[in-house]
Write a protein that holds these residues in place. Structure first.
Motif, short mmCIF file in Angstrom:
data_model
loop_
_atom_site.label_atom_id
_atom_site.label_comp_id
_atom_site.label_asym_id
_atom_site.label_seq_id
_atom_site.Cartn_x
_atom_site.Cartn_y
_atom_site.Cartn_z
N HIS A 160 0.82 -1.20 0.00
CA HIS A 160 0.00 0.00 0.00
C HIS A 160 0.86 1.27 0.00
N ARG A 161 0.46 2.22 -0.83
CA ARG A 161 1.04 3.56 -0.82
C ARG A 161 -0.05 4.50 -0.31
N VAL A 162 0.13 4.98 0.90
CA VAL A 162 -0.93 5.68 1.62
C VAL A 162 -0.53 7.14 1.82
N LEU A 163 -1.44 8.03 1.53
CA LEU A 163 -1.24 9.47 1.75
C LEU A 163 -2.01 9.89 2.98
N THR A 164 -1.37 10.65 3.85
CA THR A 164 -2.04 11.15 5.04
C THR A 164 -1.81 12.64 5.18
N HIS A 165 -2.68 13.28 5.96
CA HIS A 165 -2.64 14.73 6.12
C HIS A 165 -2.69 15.06 7.60
N CYS A 166 -1.95 16.06 8.01
CA CYS A 166 -1.86 16.48 9.41
C CYS A 166 -1.22 15.35 10.22
N ASN A 167 -1.60 15.22 11.48
CA ASN A 167 -1.01 14.21 12.35
C ASN A 167 -2.11 13.47 13.08
N SER A 168 -2.03 12.16 13.08
CA SER A 168 -3.11 11.34 13.66
C SER A 168 -2.56 10.10 14.36
N GLY A 169 -1.38 10.24 14.98
CA GLY A 169 -0.74 9.10 15.62
C GLY A 169 -0.81 9.16 17.14
N ALA A 170 0.23 8.69 17.79
CA ALA A 170 0.25 8.63 19.25
C ALA A 170 0.21 10.01 19.88
N LEU A 171 0.54 11.04 19.12
CA LEU A 171 0.50 12.41 19.63
C LEU A 171 -0.93 12.94 19.75
N VAL A 172 -1.91 12.23 19.22
CA VAL A 172 -3.29 12.70 19.30
C VAL A 172 -4.18 11.73 20.07
N SER A 173 -3.58 10.80 20.79
CA SER A 173 -4.37 9.67 21.28
C SER A 173 -3.80 9.13 22.58
N GLY A 174 -4.64 8.39 23.30
CA GLY A 174 -4.16 7.63 24.44
C GLY A 174 -3.44 6.37 24.01
N GLY A 175 -3.58 6.00 22.73
CA GLY A 175 -2.93 4.81 22.17
C GLY A 175 -2.00 5.19 21.04
N GLU A 176 -2.13 4.49 19.90
CA GLU A 176 -1.25 4.76 18.77
C GLU A 176 -1.89 5.62 17.70
N GLY A 177 -3.10 6.13 17.99
CA GLY A 177 -3.68 7.10 17.09
C GLY A 177 -4.90 6.60 16.36
N THR A 178 -5.22 7.31 15.28
CA THR A 178 -6.39 7.00 14.46
C THR A 178 -5.92 6.58 13.07
#
Length: 378
Positions: A160-178
């Motif tokens: 998979h070649r996946v494009l993401t925008h902004c930040n949605s990982g462990a910095l936005v979550s109690g876990g590993e993100g969205t």
């Protein structure tokens, strides 16, 4: 994460909410200590703490902080909930901890002295915040599982070649993100070929934060300017788009970091799946459609100046960004844009996947997966 994005601490000086200051990343992993609700409000507004699920956790801890420190809990709750109006999770977390606080006071019903009932109510608010923190971590893991399964269904064969925008990982979550958690799951399964990272103007959450998280996890990633995404689609280099959300309306309209809507248009034109990953708590059934979502407008200087992390140096005062526009230039700076449901392939939540995205399907998922929150959100 080497330093947790948020934590509660107790010391001889009293209770505090400790944040990983995201405005200093990736140059420095520094913690910001909030000892009063207003300090936390300012941290939320300055984006020292950010991201929909984490804002919910921060809001809940903020109520607990107000209760523990003897501040007016209702006043603190209102200020916290209004700090970033587009973020549905922030108000949810605030009201959840506030409801626990009120419930504990009501249960006391004169049986305890004032100090004892206040202490027990503060403990109830903190317990609610900690429960939300734990639930968010568990929900993050489920979103990663649901999202990876969906990717495998839509894109059999892997690579998979996946494009993401902004930040949605462990910095936005109690876990590993969205959304980032889904990409990370694909990486761990050996299914991720490339993570394309939009730098995310004007505050560079992609360049500073998502690239930081991708590097820490050993992911193959490439950073690009936001306006280079179209050329990637045209070259056939994007297999799917994965983004998070700050609020999802009842009809499936998605508010996310500004720049998300153009990606949805590009994905639709190039027949590439556009997938939104967010917990059920981000869905606001009281917001009927995208036009009803309040979009936060931020300071123009974020556009007219080039903002970068400021690492303090001995004897040097931290200053603002570098001017890149003429003095007095007007700037249009919405923090979010809204993507209509017809451009969204699927919404991945901690409780399942909604596809196609319709008001009926989204409502059914919410009815099945969460309790009645009328009192909570009132």
């Amino acid at each position: 994460m080497g330093v947790p994005a948020i934590r509660w601490t107790e010391s001889a000086d009293g209770s505090a909410v400790v944040l990983l200051d995201q405005t200093r990343l990736p140059a420095e992993e520094a913690e910001l200590v909030c000892t009063d609700p207003q300090g936390l409000v300012e941290a939320i507004r300055s984006l020292a703490v950010r991201g929909a699920p984490l804002l919910g956790i921060a809001g809940a801890y903020g109520v607990a902080l107000a209760a523990a420190r003897g501040f007016d809990v209702r006043e603190a709750a209102d200020a916290l909930a209004a700090a970033r109006p587009t973020a549905a999770n922030l108000a949810y977390g605030v009201r959840r901890a506030q409801a626990a606080y009120r419930g504990a006071l009501a249960d006391a019903d004169g049986g305890d002295d004032t100090a004892q009932s206040s202490r027990r109510a503060a403990e109830a608010a903190l317990a609610a915040a900690r429960n939300l923190h734990r639930e968010d971590a568990e929900g993050s893991a489920r979103m990663a599982e649901h999202g990876l399964r969906l990717l495998e269904q839509l894109l059999p064969g892997g690579g998979h070649r996946v494009l993401t925008h902004c930040n949605s990982g462990a910095l936005v979550s109690g876990g590993e993100g969205t959304a980032f958690a889904v990409a990370l799951a694909a990486h761990r399964a050996g299914r991720l070929r490339r993570l394309w990272v939009d730098e995310t103007r004007p505050l560079l959450q992609g360049a500073r934060l998502t690239a930081y998280e991708a590097a820490r996890n050993g992911m193959a990633y490439t950073l690009l300017t936001d306006n280079a995404a179209g050329s990637l689609f045209a070259a056939g280099e994007v297999d799917a788009v994965l983004i998070g959300a700050d609020r999802i309306a009842a009809d499936g309209s998605v508010a996310n970091k500004v720049g998300s809507y153009p990606l949805a248009v590009l994905a639709h034109h190039h027949q590439v799946p556009f997938i939104v990953v967010a917990p059920v708590t981000t869905v606001d059934l009281d917001t009927p459609d995208g036009a009803s979502i309040e979009v936060e407008q931020r300071a123009g200087r974020e556009v007219t100046e080039f903002m970068a992390p400021q690492v303090p140096q001995a004897g040097v005062e931290a200053v603002g960004g570098i001017p890149v526009a003429p003095l007095g230039a007007q700037a249009y700076n919405p923090a979010f844009d809204v993507t209509p449901p017809e451009l969204v392939t699927a919404i991945v939540t901690d409780e399942g996947v909604v596809t196609p995205v319709t008001e009926e399907r989204l409502g059914e998922l919410c009815d099945r997966s969460r309790p009645d929150n009328d009192e909570l959100m009132g």
